[in-house]
Design a protein around this motif. Sequence first.
Motif, short mmCIF file in Angstrom:
data_model
loop_
_atom_site.label_atom_id
_atom_site.label_comp_id
_atom_site.label_asym_id
_atom_site.label_seq_id
_atom_site.Cartn_x
_atom_site.Cartn_y
_atom_site.Cartn_z
N ILE A 92 0.83 -1.21 0.00
CA ILE A 92 0.00 0.00 0.00
C ILE A 92 0.86 1.26 0.00
O ILE A 92 0.62 2.19 -0.79
N GLU A 93 1.88 1.31 0.85
CA GLU A 93 2.75 2.50 0.88
C GLU A 93 3.43 2.70 -0.47
O GLU A 93 3.54 3.83 -0.95
N THR A 94 3.87 1.62 -1.08
CA THR A 94 4.55 1.71 -2.37
C THR A 94 3.61 2.23 -3.45
O THR A 94 3.97 3.12 -4.22
N LEU A 95 2.41 1.68 -3.50
CA LEU A 95 1.46 2.11 -4.52
C LEU A 95 1.05 3.56 -4.32
O LEU A 95 0.92 4.31 -5.30
N ARG A 96 0.84 3.96 -3.10
CA ARG A 96 0.42 5.35 -2.86
C ARG A 96 1.49 6.35 -3.28
O ARG A 96 1.17 7.49 -3.60
N GLU A 97 2.73 5.93 -3.32
CA GLU A 97 3.80 6.80 -3.81
C GLU A 97 3.68 7.08 -5.31
O GLU A 97 4.12 8.12 -5.78
N ILE A 98 3.10 6.13 -6.05
CA ILE A 98 3.04 6.31 -7.51
C ILE A 98 1.63 6.59 -8.03
O ILE A 98 1.49 7.00 -9.18
N PHE A 99 0.60 6.37 -7.22
CA PHE A 99 -0.76 6.64 -7.69
C PHE A 99 -0.91 8.10 -8.09
O PHE A 99 -0.53 9.01 -7.36
N LEU A 124 -7.78 -4.83 9.64
CA LEU A 124 -6.34 -4.99 9.40
C LEU A 124 -5.95 -4.94 7.93
O LEU A 124 -4.78 -4.79 7.60
N THR A 125 -6.91 -5.07 7.02
CA THR A 125 -6.56 -5.01 5.60
C THR A 125 -6.63 -3.57 5.11
O THR A 125 -7.49 -2.80 5.51
N ARG A 126 -5.71 -3.23 4.24
CA ARG A 126 -5.65 -1.87 3.70
C ARG A 126 -5.82 -1.87 2.19
O ARG A 126 -5.33 -1.00 1.50
N SER A 127 -6.54 -2.86 1.66
CA SER A 127 -6.74 -2.96 0.21
C SER A 127 -7.20 -1.63 -0.37
O SER A 127 -7.98 -0.90 0.25
N THR A 128 -6.71 -1.35 -1.57
CA THR A 128 -7.07 -0.11 -2.24
C THR A 128 -6.92 -0.29 -3.75
O THR A 128 -6.56 -1.36 -4.22
N ALA A 129 -7.19 0.76 -4.47
CA ALA A 129 -7.01 0.78 -5.92
C ALA A 129 -6.60 2.19 -6.32
O ALA A 129 -6.81 3.15 -5.58
N GLY A 130 -6.03 2.29 -7.50
CA GLY A 130 -5.64 3.60 -7.98
C GLY A 130 -5.23 3.55 -9.44
O GLY A 130 -5.34 2.51 -10.10
N ILE A 131 -4.75 4.68 -9.91
CA ILE A 131 -4.37 4.82 -11.31
C ILE A 131 -2.92 5.29 -11.37
O ILE A 131 -2.51 6.22 -10.67
N TYR A 132 -2.15 4.63 -12.23
CA TYR A 132 -0.79 5.04 -12.54
C TYR A 132 -0.61 4.94 -14.05
O TYR A 132 -0.82 3.88 -14.63
N ASN A 133 -0.24 6.02 -14.68
CA ASN A 133 0.07 6.04 -16.11
C ASN A 133 -1.05 5.40 -16.95
O ASN A 133 -0.81 4.54 -17.78
N LYS A 134 -2.29 5.83 -16.67
CA LYS A 134 -3.48 5.34 -17.38
C LYS A 134 -3.68 3.83 -17.23
O LYS A 134 -4.26 3.17 -18.09
N THR A 135 -3.17 3.29 -16.13
CA THR A 135 -3.33 1.87 -15.81
C THR A 135 -3.99 1.75 -14.44
O THR A 135 -3.55 2.40 -13.49
N LEU A 136 -5.04 0.95 -14.36
CA LEU A 136 -5.69 0.68 -13.09
C LEU A 136 -4.86 -0.31 -12.29
O LEU A 136 -4.30 -1.25 -12.86
N ILE A 137 -4.79 -0.11 -10.99
CA ILE A 137 -4.09 -1.03 -10.11
C ILE A 137 -5.01 -1.35 -8.94
O ILE A 137 -5.54 -0.44 -8.29
N PHE A 138 -5.21 -2.65 -8.69
CA PHE A 138 -6.00 -3.11 -7.55
C PHE A 138 -5.08 -3.89 -6.63
O PHE A 138 -4.41 -4.83 -7.07
N ALA A 139 -5.04 -3.52 -5.36
CA ALA A 139 -4.21 -4.18 -4.36
C ALA A 139 -5.10 -5.04 -3.47
O ALA A 139 -5.91 -4.52 -2.70
N LEU A 140 -4.92 -6.36 -3.60
CA LEU A 140 -5.70 -7.32 -2.83
C LEU A 140 -4.84 -7.98 -1.77
O LEU A 140 -3.63 -8.14 -1.96
N PRO A 141 -5.46 -8.43 -0.68
CA PRO A 141 -4.70 -9.21 0.30
C PRO A 141 -4.20 -10.51 -0.32
O PRO A 141 -4.59 -10.89 -1.43
#
Length: 167
Positions: A92-99, A124-141
């Motif tokens: 999650i921390e890594t993805l939030r840096e690039i979202f 306890l789960t921090r699943s999220t989603a976001g966009i990087y470079n016109k690409t969707l990213i979903f972070a699942l446990p």
Amino acid sequence: MKSKSMLQHKKEAPKKVTCAVITLSDSIKNKKQDKSGKILINALNEKHIVKEYHIIPDDSKMLKSLIKKLANDVDVIFTTGGTGISNRDITIETLREIFEKELEGFGEIFRYESYKRLGSGVILTRSTAGIYNKTLIFALPGSPNAVKLGVNLIIDELGHFVKHVRE
């Protein structure tokens, strides 16, 4: 009840999208051991196309580098693992840096649906989603049941989501 504009958007959306799957784990060393990755790939391949599949350790630099490479080749990237609260959970921390944009609604709905099944431990789960470079990213446990739930929440909407990201 769906809105007329949402139905129109879905008509204009791609029917199949290209996907990549990244499993983050310090303990899973090969594809045979990766139950969650297999579940995700099998579910996605029923309606879409999985072009890439990687297993990497819980390493922020490796994850960023791989996402930057994959974002040029696929519409959607799914990660599984590393969404908890241990010291090694870095997804999650890594993805939030690039979202460029975060889609908080995915995490909210995921936790709500998980809560209905499992109770308050899902905090306890921090699943999220976001966009990087016109690409969707979903972070699942990393748990197989969490992956099943997460992919089932969004699989029918992926083309719709991709249509909007491309605009």
